[in-house]
Design an enzyme around this catalytic site. Structure first.
Site, PDB file in Angstrom:
ATOM      1  N   GLU A   1       0.864  -1.183   0.000  1.00 19.35           N
ATOM      2  CA  GLU A   1       0.000   0.000   0.000  1.00 19.35           C
ATOM      3  C   GLU A   1       0.900   1.232   0.000  1.00 19.35           C
ATOM      4  OE1 GLU A   1      -3.604   2.102   2.549  1.00 19.35           O
ATOM      5  OE2 GLU A   1      -2.658   0.288   3.328  1.00 19.35           O
TER       6      GLU A   1
ATOM      7  N   ASN B   1     -12.280   6.275   1.741  1.00 11.70           N
ATOM      8  CA  ASN B   1     -11.215   6.793   2.592  1.00 11.70           C
ATOM      9  C   ASN B   1      -9.972   7.105   1.775  1.00 11.70           C
ATOM     10  OD1 ASN B   1     -12.550   4.382   4.675  1.00 11.70           O
ATOM     11  ND2 ASN B   1     -12.624   6.530   5.211  1.00 11.70           N
ATOM     12  N   ALA B   2      -9.375   8.280   2.024  1.00  7.58           N
ATOM     13  CA  ALA B   2      -8.135   8.715   1.371  1.00  7.58           C
ATOM     14  C   ALA B   2      -8.283   8.797  -0.147  1.00  7.58           C
ATOM     15  CB  ALA B   2      -6.976   7.794   1.747  1.00  7.58           C
TER      16      ALA B   2
ATOM     17  N   PHE C   1     -16.858   3.475  11.757  1.00  5.69           N
ATOM     18  CA  PHE C   1     -16.105   4.713  11.965  1.00  5.69           C
ATOM     19  C   PHE C   1     -15.566   5.284  10.650  1.00  5.69           C
ATOM     20  CE2 PHE C   1     -15.410   2.063  15.790  1.00  5.69           C
ATOM     21  CZ  PHE C   1     -16.132   2.831  16.688  1.00  5.69           C
ATOM     22  N   HIS C   2     -15.039   4.422   9.799  1.00  2.90           N
ATOM     23  CA  HIS C   2     -14.400   4.900   8.574  1.00  2.90           C
ATOM     24  C   HIS C   2     -15.408   5.451   7.567  1.00  2.90           C
ATOM     25  CE1 HIS C   2     -10.669   3.009   9.925  1.00  2.90           C
ATOM     26  NE2 HIS C   2     -10.067   3.624   8.932  1.00  2.90           N
TER      27      HIS C   2
ATOM     28  N   ASP D   1      -8.087  -3.433   7.229  1.00  2.38           N
ATOM     29  CA  ASP D   1      -7.059  -2.389   7.396  1.00  2.38           C
ATOM     30  C   ASP D   1      -6.518  -2.448   8.821  1.00  2.38           C
ATOM     31  OD1 ASP D   1      -5.425  -0.313   6.521  1.00  2.38           O
ATOM     32  OD2 ASP D   1      -6.878   1.250   6.998  1.00  2.38           O
TER      33      ASP D   1
ATOM     34  N   GLY E   1      -5.690   3.458  10.461  1.00  2.00           N
ATOM     35  CA  GLY E   1      -6.027   2.052  10.287  1.00  2.00           C
ATOM     36  C   GLY E   1      -7.228   1.718  11.149  1.00  2.00           C
TER      37      GLY E   1
END
Length: 386
Positions: free
Chosen positions: A134, A222-223, A253-254, A277, A312
């Site tokens: 990653e 995410n990201a 949460f993510h 993750d 993470g």
């Protein structure tokens, strides 16, 4: 000695069965048979009250058991990471190296190669199906908690290192707008599985990448750039593609539950898979660890820095399956597929793992559906009670 698994509620990857038993012979599924009245010549496992399902497949595991995959990880530590996740039903995983030095990348490549030499032994190393790099060829604008000092242009020799066949399954997350379509095409032609992640690219940036073999999107939402009215972003490109897979961190949460439900409605069935993750806190007594010199603490199921940035996750696959049922309202059968057959297909291993059928590798999990607790696992036919 052959094994026979009896009295479970069997989910074979397609549907549930009652009154069936599963045999294992030399590390592979032998047959699915009617529940025998008497058992002789078999090592017998009574799974009364449990669901027996294909073992979980996690393509994004940064760490576990108090350990983080990095340029100093030993073979024993790699096994400890696999052990930590096995306790939560993961029987296939891709250890994931976040952006690091070239020396660290070489070390991890050698480590994964060594692990594969132990494949087939009575060890959790049999769960190591490959590796996930990653980074480091990402976009610093969407780096998350990755170390900006290691994010860089493509190194000379990167294709050879990242796609060496001795690594097994090779997943590589890149920012397509940083590496270009030619690099993606090269990785793809050499057997790499290329995903977009930690990217500030646009919807338009993703189109040539998809045509060049981009296979998936790392931790969707995410990201990466989000959907807007006149710019669909990377998320829009991911949802608009019928071919690409999307990993989803279902920890509550993510990603908001409504966003996850929308993604599942947008994508063809089978193209959204669960990932954890996971960080060192999974399966560890000590829920704190250091990442890039920064203190990270896992509490209430999430990992975050002292300023509240997600770092993470503290998610395991058994909990992810539960969350799909309880947070997203999907049937348990679909949750189990998202944890097994769908990621197996993403990894191009759908003919050997992710199903309970004759000839498939005996990677299995038996869990209590009332408590979502793993009671037994099998990796390559080797049994462990939990």
């Amino acid at each position: 000695m052959q094994q026979i698994l009896v009295h479970a509620r069997l989910f074979d990857g397609h549907q549930f069965h009652a009154g069936k038993a599963v045999t294992i012979n030399e590390g592979v599924i032998g047959d699915i048979v009617d529940q025998p009245r008497s058992i002789g010549g078999f090592e017998h496992h009574d799974l009364t009250g449990l669901v027996l399902a294909p073992g979980f497949v996690d393509v994004q595991v940064n760490g576990g058991g108090g350990l983080m995959l990095n340029g100093e990880t030993t073979l024993d530590e790699l096994e400890a990471i696999a052990d930590a996740h096995r306790a939560f039903g993961t029987t296939s995983l891709l250890p994931t190296l976040i952006s690091d030095s070239w020396m660290a990348m070489e070390h991890v490549a050698a480590l994964i190669t060594s692990a594969h030499r132990r494949w087939g032994e009575n060890s959790s190393l049999g769960a190591i199906k490959g590796v996930h790099f990653e980074g480091p060829y990402l976009n610093t604008a969407r780096k998350g908690v990755q170390n900006e000092d290691f994010i860089r242009p493509v190194d000379e020799g990167a294709v050879d290192l990242l796609t060496h066949p001795d690594l097994g399954v090779r997943v590589i997350t890149v920012a397509p707008e940083r590496v270009g379509s030619h690099f993606i095409s090269e990785l793809n032609s050499r057997g790499g599985i290329v995903c977009a992640g930690h990217t500030a690219g646009s919807y338009q940036d993703m189109q040539p990448a998809l045509r060049s073999g981009l296979r998936g999107f790392t931790h969707l939402f995410n990201a990466m750039t989000q959907i807007e009215a006149r710019e669909p972003g990377v998320v829009g490109a991911a949802l608009d593609s019928d071919e690409a897979w999307c990993g989803l961190i279902v920890d509550g949460f993510h990603v908001h539950s409504a966003s996850m439900r929308l993604a599942l409605k947008a994508k063809p069935r089978g193209k959204v898979m669960l990932v954890t993750d996971a960080m060192p806190s999974v399966g560890a007594k000590d829920k704190s660890f250091i990442l890039n010199g920064e203190y990270i603490h896992a509490h209430d199921g999430k990992c975050e820095t002292e300023d509240g940035t997600l770092a993470g996750s503290d998610l395991n696959m058994m909990t992810a399956v539960r969350n799909v049922v309880e947070l997203l309202g999907l049937p348990i059968s679909e949750a189990l597929r998202m944890a097994s057959s769908y990621p197996a297909a993403f990894m191009r291993m759908e003919t050997s793992i992710g199903m309970i059928a004759p000839g498939y590798v005996a990677d299995l999990v038996a869990f209590d559906p009332t408590t979502w607790t793993v009671r037994h696992s099998w990796i390559n036919g080797f049994h462990r009670a939990h």
